[in-house]
Design an enzyme around this catalytic site. Structure first.
Site, PDB file in Angstrom:
ATOM      1  N   HIS A  59       0.821  -1.210   0.000  1.00 36.12           N
ATOM      2  CA  HIS A  59       0.000   0.000   0.000  1.00 36.12           C
ATOM      3  C   HIS A  59       0.857   1.263   0.000  1.00 36.12           C
ATOM      4  O   HIS A  59       0.430   2.309  -0.480  1.00 36.12           O
ATOM      5  CB  HIS A  59      -1.001  -0.033   1.148  1.00 36.12           C
ATOM      6  N   GLU A  64     -10.736 -11.297  -4.245  1.00 41.16           N
ATOM      7  CA  GLU A  64      -9.288 -11.128  -4.029  1.00 41.16           C
ATOM      8  C   GLU A  64      -8.692 -12.267  -3.206  1.00 41.16           C
ATOM      9  O   GLU A  64      -7.523 -12.256  -2.875  1.00 41.16           O
ATOM     10  CB  GLU A  64      -8.988  -9.764  -3.402  1.00 41.16           C
ATOM     11  N   ASP A 122      -4.209  -8.544  -3.990  1.00 38.29           N
ATOM     12  CA  ASP A 122      -4.323  -9.604  -2.984  1.00 38.29           C
ATOM     13  C   ASP A 122      -4.514 -10.968  -3.621  1.00 38.29           C
ATOM     14  O   ASP A 122      -4.041 -11.972  -3.104  1.00 38.29           O
ATOM     15  CB  ASP A 122      -5.478  -9.295  -2.020  1.00 38.29           C
ATOM     16  N   CYS A 180      -9.771  -3.774 -10.054  1.00 38.54           N
ATOM     17  CA  CYS A 180      -9.356  -2.527  -9.389  1.00 38.54           C
ATOM     18  C   CYS A 180      -7.973  -2.664  -8.756  1.00 38.54           C
ATOM     19  O   CYS A 180      -7.507  -1.751  -8.091  1.00 38.54           O
ATOM     20  CB  CYS A 180     -10.387  -2.089  -8.352  1.00 38.54           C
TER      21      CYS A 180
HETATM   22  C1  PEP Z   1      -6.365  -5.476  -4.326  1.00 36.86           C
HETATM   23  O1  PEP Z   1      -6.103  -6.262  -3.418  1.00 36.86           O
HETATM   24  O2  PEP Z   1      -6.076  -5.695  -5.511  1.00 36.86           O
HETATM   25  C2  PEP Z   1      -7.042  -4.202  -4.042  1.00 36.86           C
HETATM   26  C3  PEP Z   1      -7.482  -3.435  -5.002  1.00 36.86           C
HETATM   27  O3  PEP Z   1      -7.175  -3.820  -2.750  1.00 36.86           O
HETATM   28  P1  PEP Z   1      -5.938  -3.318  -1.855  1.00 36.86           P
HETATM   29  O4  PEP Z   1      -4.771  -3.075  -2.774  1.00 36.86           O
HETATM   30  O5  PEP Z   1      -6.363  -2.077  -1.166  1.00 36.86           O
HETATM   31  O6  PEP Z   1      -5.711  -4.456  -0.914  1.00 36.86           O
HETATM   32 MG    MG Z   2      -7.010  -6.030  -1.492  1.00 40.35          MG
END
Ligand code: PEP
Ligand code: MG
Length: 575
Positions: free
Chosen positions: A194, A436, A460, A507
């Site tokens: 992140h 995910e 994920d 996403c």
């Molecule tokens: C993901 O896991 O791809 C996602 C979009 O959520 P995050 O990156 O916030 O875990």
């Molecule tokens: Mg995620």
């Protein structure tokens, strides 16, 4: 000394500037300028914190059991001496008076100056005393944080500074949103952590996994950060500098050219429309979303509203944030993901409860179902915001049917609570789920039955399919979006959802990677959500894609068991 380091590129672009070494503690403190009339008050805050820290040390001293080793007492005395020393008790006051720094910032600056002096000492024992200074300052910072909440810092002009850190948390990175440094580089970290994701959202060049950069670089060194190639040049000679300045302006020109596509409808060469949405972390990000011409927000990572603060945001505060985003998007869809904390995203200022395996622990929906009051407050806030635009709810980390059932029951309860209080909300707010976790991808019909739409969280999904911690640079080379297992899961989710007529988006970071656009289009994806900074480059790819050619080639990539050959086919697809 001139040298080059290689790491993992995280956010594209070139930045040239001066190194600014930071420790995590430094990033965690607020950094702002105080008005003239607040100087005395700030000095009092510092003095009160020193007094409080000394009281704590005395209390600790009284608790030392008889017969405990003598080092205990010596350690307390040493920390008391450090607190009394004018370098900590007086020098920060001068910074407050002369530079109008807030107390925390003055303290951290002074700490780093002292730490550097200790670092340069020949004697190993004295060198290690640097840690005592850092611990004494931590104690003071905690004492300062125990007071009233701090005012927001004004934005400052730090564009030419390149942050060099051993590691930065996503919460640290959020502070970049206020300070706008030129680039950042770290010793550790994964490409889809992140921390990296926030860097990308800031649209500043960034490199992670440089191993010893923090130790090898000195404050003020001239640095070139090539966030496209993952190359860091320290103290470059004039020829190299000139070459990178040229590349920097070329990159700028290309970005400028892309801006022309802002209002071009997004469709493939045969006219098939492709929805391009944006991911955001904070309400103010909608400015960039609109600049990029996104058709909506596909992922609002709401947990960022919960970071860098001691308390949880109230329902009203959350409502205002969600309402502002909905209003800014003027009726375009806004997908608000419910709180996804845990793993590398910690909330609150205090220590997190120990989890043996945070990525597999009480994260996201698991946390929300364990804390229904926190979840209900967020759901009410989102539902109330639905009156101001086209709001949708997205549930993260689903794996079990009972999680969906419980979450939907809580959505129903939140609606009822609003009704009881006479607060308005749209009755038809759609509820979707993130796919995910591999279990969710494999048991998709169970999800499609209950949810209005799906969003593939590839970050994920890859982490859990390949058992690779996305934040750990030691295994970053194994994090592979093109692994056949990953591609099969993604393809199967898209295919199954399309056949059933359930809207499906991606996403995760894969959606913002230009080299994967045609592959995903060929596999049937028609909705991509990414950081606004990536959107126009993705649109350019979409506009130049011939679906009739992409589809069979994407299927060949999918069927190819040899990853090396799959990459050759991908190159052909992108040619
Ligand atoms: C993901 O896991 O791809 C996602 C979009 O959520 P995050 O990156 O916030 O875990
Ligand atoms: Mg995620």
């Amino acid at each position: 000394m001139n040298f080059v380091l290689h790491g993992a590129p995280v956010s594209a672009g070139i930045s040239i500037g001066q190194a600014h070494l930071v420790s995590s503690a430094r990033m965690e403190v607020a950094h702002y300028e105080i008005p003239d009339n607040a100087v005395q008050g700030e000095i009092f805050r510092l003095e009160a914190a020193i007094a409080r820290a000394k009281q704590e040390l005395s209390a600790l001293e009284n608790q030392i059991p008889r017969g405990a080793p003598g080092e205990f007492g010596a350690f307390i005395n040493l920390h008391r001496m450090i607190l009394d020393d004018s370098s900590l008790s007086q020098a920060p006051k001068a910074l407050i008076r002369e530079r109008r720094c807030n107390a925390e910032w003055a303290l951290v600056q002074q700490m780093e100056k002292l730490a550097e002096q200790f670092e340069a000492m020949e004697d190993a024992y004295l060198r290690e005393r640097r840690q005592d200074i850092e611990q004494a300052v931590e104690r003071l910072l905690k004492a300062l944080a125990g007071g009233q909440s701090l005012p927001e810092p004004p934005p400052s002009a730090e564009k030419d500074l390149i942050v060099v850190a051993h590691d930065l948390s996503p919460a640290d990175m959020l502070l970049f949103k206020r300070h706008r440094f030129g680039a950042f580089v770290t010793d550790v970290g994964g490409v889809t952590s992140h921390t990296a994701i926030v860097a990308r959202s800031l649209d500043i060049p960034a490199i992670v996994g440089l191993h010893h950069a923090r130790d090898m670089i000195r404050e003020g060194d001239t640095l070139i950060v090539d966030g496209t190639q993952g190359v860091l040049v320290v103290d470059p000679d004039p020829l190299v500098l000139a070459e990178y300045r040229l590349r920097q302006s070329q990159h700028g020109l290309e970005r400028q050219k892309l801006k022309r596509l802002r209002s071009t409808p997004s469709a493939t060469l045969d006219g098939t429309p492709v929805e391009l949405f944006a991911n955001i972390e904070l309400p103010q990000d909608t400015v960039e979303v609109k600049e990029a011409g996104a058709m909506g927000i596909g992922l609002f990572r709401t947990e960022f509203l919960f970071m860098n603060r001691k308390d949880l945001p109230s329902e009203d505060e959350q409502f205002e944030a969600y309402r502002d985003v909905a209003r800014a998007m003027q009726g375009a869809p806004v997908v608000i993901r419910t709180l996804d904390i845990g793993a590398d995203k910690a909330i609150g200022g205090g220590a997190q409860p120990h989890m043996p395996n945070p990525a597999l622990g009480l994260r996201a929906i698991r946390y929300c179902l364990a804390e229904p009051q926190v979840f209900l407050a967020q759901l009410r806030a989102i539902l109330r915001a639905s009156k101001f635009g086209c709001v949708r709810i997205l549930l993260p980390m689903l794996a079990h049917a009972h999680e969906i059932a419980q979450a939907l029951a809580l959505v129903k309860q939140a609606r009822q609570q609003l009704q009881d209080k006479g607060l308005a909300y749209e009755p038809g707010v759609e509820v979707g789920g993130m796919i995910e976790i591999p279990a969710a991808a494999l048991a998709l019909p169970m999800f499609m039955k209950k949810l209005d739409f799906l969003s593939l969280g590839t970050n994920d999904l890859i982490q859990y399919t390949l058992a690779i911690d996305r934040t750990d640079d030691a295994v970053a080379h194994l994090y592979d979006p093109l692994h056949p297992a990953v591609l099969h899961l993604i393809a199967q989710v898209i295919r199954t959802a399309n056949r059933a007529g359930t809207p499906v988006a991606v996403c995760g970071e894969m959606a913002g990677e230009p080299s994967l656009v045609r592959l995903l289009l060929g596999l049937g994806l028609r909705n991509f959500s990414m950081h606004p900074a990536q959107l126009l480059a993705i649109k350019e790819r979409v506009l130049r894609t011939n679906l009739a050619q992409a589809q069979p080639l994407a299927q060949r990539v999918l069927r190819q068991p040899d990853p090396a050959r799959a990459r050759v086919l991908l190159a052909k697809l992108n040619a």
